[in-house]
Write a protein that holds these residues in place. Structure first.
Motif, mmCIF file in Angstrom:
data_model
loop_
_atom_site.group_PDB
_atom_site.id
_atom_site.type_symbol
_atom_site.label_atom_id
_atom_site.label_comp_id
_atom_site.label_asym_id
_atom_site.label_seq_id
_atom_site.Cartn_x
_atom_site.Cartn_y
_atom_site.Cartn_z
ATOM 1 N N VAL A 1 -55.155 36.618 -30.983
ATOM 2 C CA VAL A 1 -56.464 35.948 -30.938
ATOM 3 C C VAL A 1 -56.365 34.655 -30.138
ATOM 4 O O VAL A 1 -57.251 34.330 -29.320
ATOM 5 C CB VAL A 1 -56.961 35.673 -32.373
ATOM 6 C CG1 VAL A 1 -58.246 34.840 -32.342
ATOM 7 C CG2 VAL A 1 -57.200 36.982 -33.115
ATOM 8 N N HIS A 2 -55.284 33.910 -30.327
ATOM 9 C CA HIS A 2 -55.120 32.642 -29.606
ATOM 10 C C HIS A 2 -54.976 32.881 -28.108
ATOM 11 O O HIS A 2 -55.518 32.104 -27.287
ATOM 12 C CB HIS A 2 -53.878 31.925 -30.140
ATOM 13 C CG HIS A 2 -53.673 30.569 -29.565
ATOM 14 N ND1 HIS A 2 -54.462 29.465 -29.902
ATOM 15 C CD2 HIS A 2 -52.767 30.108 -28.641
ATOM 16 C CE1 HIS A 2 -54.050 28.417 -29.233
ATOM 17 N NE2 HIS A 2 -53.028 28.764 -28.460
ATOM 18 N N ASP A 3 -54.266 33.944 -27.700
ATOM 19 C CA ASP A 3 -54.108 34.235 -26.270
ATOM 20 C C ASP A 3 -55.434 34.621 -25.636
ATOM 21 O O ASP A 3 -55.739 34.214 -24.493
ATOM 22 C CB ASP A 3 -53.091 35.369 -26.077
ATOM 23 C CG ASP A 3 -51.674 34.908 -26.323
ATOM 24 O OD1 ASP A 3 -51.444 33.684 -26.386
ATOM 25 O OD2 ASP A 3 -50.770 35.776 -26.478
ATOM 26 N N VAL A 4 -56.227 35.407 -26.333
ATOM 27 C CA VAL A 4 -57.524 35.809 -25.783
ATOM 28 C C VAL A 4 -58.427 34.585 -25.589
ATOM 29 O O VAL A 4 -59.102 34.435 -24.554
ATOM 30 C CB VAL A 4 -58.186 36.853 -26.701
ATOM 31 C CG1 VAL A 4 -59.620 37.130 -26.257
ATOM 32 C CG2 VAL A 4 -57.380 38.143 -26.706
ATOM 33 N N GLU A 5 -58.421 33.674 -26.543
ATOM 34 C CA GLU A 5 -59.224 32.457 -26.401
ATOM 35 C C GLU A 5 -58.713 31.581 -25.265
ATOM 36 O O GLU A 5 -59.508 30.989 -24.509
ATOM 37 C CB GLU A 5 -59.191 31.673 -27.714
ATOM 38 C CG GLU A 5 -59.905 32.367 -28.857
ATOM 39 C CD GLU A 5 -59.771 31.595 -30.160
ATOM 40 O OE1 GLU A 5 -58.991 30.603 -30.177
ATOM 41 O OE2 GLU A 5 -60.438 31.965 -31.150
ATOM 42 N N ALA A 6 -57.400 31.481 -25.121
ATOM 43 C CA ALA A 6 -56.835 30.668 -24.035
ATOM 44 C C ALA A 6 -57.166 31.260 -22.672
ATOM 45 O O ALA A 6 -57.453 30.516 -21.710
ATOM 46 C CB ALA A 6 -55.317 30.557 -24.217
ATOM 47 N N ASN B 1 -59.817 33.061 -21.946
ATOM 48 C CA ASN B 1 -61.243 32.810 -21.686
ATOM 49 C C ASN B 1 -61.481 31.370 -21.219
ATOM 50 O O ASN B 1 -62.254 31.128 -20.272
ATOM 51 C CB ASN B 1 -62.054 33.083 -22.949
ATOM 52 C CG ASN B 1 -62.101 34.561 -23.284
ATOM 53 O OD1 ASN B 1 -61.979 35.403 -22.397
ATOM 54 N ND2 ASN B 1 -62.283 34.883 -24.553
ATOM 55 N N ARG B 2 -60.814 30.413 -21.819
ATOM 56 C CA ARG B 2 -60.964 29.018 -21.366
ATOM 57 C C ARG B 2 -60.404 28.832 -19.965
ATOM 58 O O ARG B 2 -60.959 28.097 -19.141
ATOM 59 C CB ARG B 2 -60.253 28.077 -22.347
ATOM 60 C CG ARG B 2 -60.945 27.935 -23.691
ATOM 61 C CD ARG B 2 -60.393 26.728 -24.459
ATOM 62 N NE ARG B 2 -58.936 26.849 -24.637
ATOM 63 C CZ ARG B 2 -58.357 27.406 -25.701
ATOM 64 N NH1 ARG B 2 -59.111 27.905 -26.687
ATOM 65 N NH2 ARG B 2 -57.044 27.468 -25.795
ATOM 66 N N LYS C 1 -62.695 30.047 -17.212
ATOM 67 C CA LYS C 1 -63.892 29.233 -17.005
ATOM 68 C C LYS C 1 -63.586 27.920 -16.302
ATOM 69 O O LYS C 1 -64.328 27.480 -15.418
ATOM 70 C CB LYS C 1 -64.554 28.942 -18.348
ATOM 71 C CG LYS C 1 -65.180 30.149 -19.006
ATOM 72 C CD LYS C 1 -65.813 29.769 -20.333
ATOM 73 C CE LYS C 1 -66.455 30.973 -21.009
ATOM 74 N NZ LYS C 1 -67.059 30.613 -22.318
ATOM 75 N N ASN D 1 -51.391 27.110 -22.807
ATOM 76 C CA ASN D 1 -51.496 27.284 -24.259
ATOM 77 C C ASN D 1 -51.562 28.757 -24.679
ATOM 78 O O ASN D 1 -52.293 29.134 -25.607
ATOM 79 C CB ASN D 1 -52.721 26.549 -24.816
ATOM 80 C CG ASN D 1 -52.641 25.050 -24.607
ATOM 81 O OD1 ASN D 1 -51.559 24.449 -24.672
ATOM 82 N ND2 ASN D 1 -53.786 24.436 -24.335
ATOM 83 N N SER D 2 -50.799 29.603 -23.983
ATOM 84 C CA SER D 2 -50.774 31.028 -24.324
ATOM 85 C C SER D 2 -49.429 31.614 -23.912
ATOM 86 O O SER D 2 -48.608 30.951 -23.265
ATOM 87 C CB SER D 2 -51.918 31.786 -23.637
ATOM 88 O OG SER D 2 -51.668 31.884 -22.240
#
Length: 267
Positions: free
Chosen positions: A35-40, A42-43, A46, A61-62
């Protein structure tokens, strides 16, 4: 004081519990990292510029490498780790054991703990080879340590390790050593055998058919006599090997003839 096999049983099951706990921690940490890698990612997609995408080796951060299809392989890696952890937990629990014995025998009941330790060591080393957070780091190190212990136990106990820690086999052995051993005595001297009971039962049925169910009593003899059966008594006689008695003195006149002419027997 407990017997040595009791300490072995307790120790192996203690290692099993710690192994399951370590795999549960890795399972939870893998989901957290995924979950943390997917969020990183996406950021990063962007906010990052073209220069950032060229210069960095990993997405910030991944654990995702900045390379073609890096996100895909990072996600596949975490999913494979989660799937392997689920399979290893089921093998430690022992369900479904028939499935492992048939389709995955190295994790079944006929193999020891060595293959399990190898799989745990490989998963732990895979996680520790990346930069991860503290929770994932501790869980992976714990799993790797338990994998080394299982490999050592596999070398010591070999294929009998899972049998020694099995609760069902412990209950079977707790009933008694004699009951689990093979009795090599003949059937007619075994106390638990029904051989003599069957013999007497069959003989009793035949006698009851003659005596009308009265057994060997006087009533049974009378009942058998009415039906035409004759129960004869054996004749009183000396055994065949007894010597023939002989006399050494002539009997006096008028005295009754003795039953045995002399107490001396020919040898």
């Amino acid at each position: 004081m407990l017997p040595p096999r009791a300490y072995i049983f307790i120790g192996l099951n203690g290692i099993r519990i710690l192994s399951i706990i370590s795999m549960l921690l890795v399972f939870a940490s893998s989901i957290f990292v995924l979950v943390h890698d997917v969020e990183a990612v996406n950021r990063f997609m962007k906010d990052a510029s073209e220069s950032d995408m060229i210069d960095c080796d990993y997405i910030e951060n991944s654990t995702v490498p900045n390379q073609p299809a890096g996100v895909f392989w990072a996600v596949v890696n975490r999913l494979l780790i989660i799937f392997q952890i689920i399979v290893l937990i089921l093998s430690e629990v022992g369900w479904p054991l028939a499935f492992f014995d048939r389709f995955f025998p190295v994790l079944g009941s006929h193999f020891g703990l060595g293959p399990l330790g190898i799989f745990q060591g490989l998963i732990g080393a895979t996680i520790l080879s990346h930069h991860v957070d503290d929770f994932t780091l501790v869980a992976a190190f714990f799993l790797f340590a338990l994998g080394c212990v299982n490999m050592l136990l596999g070398l010591v106990f070999r294929e009998g390790a899972k049998q020694r820690r099995s609760v069902l086999s412990w209950r079977a052995e707790a009933k008694g050593v004699i009951s689990s051993a093979q009795d090599l005595r003949p059937a007619f001297v075994r106390p638990q055998s029904g051989f003599m009971a069957n013999v007497f039962h069959k003989g009793g049925e035949a006698d009851n058919e003659k005596t009308g169910g009265y057994g060997f009593s006087y009533a049974g003899e009378k009942k058998a006599g009415l039906k035409g059966f004759l129960i004869s008594k054996p004749l009183e006689t000396l055994p065949r090997y007894a010597p023939t008695p002989r006399t050494t003195e002539a009997p006096r006149a008028g005295s009754p003839e003795p039953r045995f002419k002399s107490s001396n027997y020919a040898i």
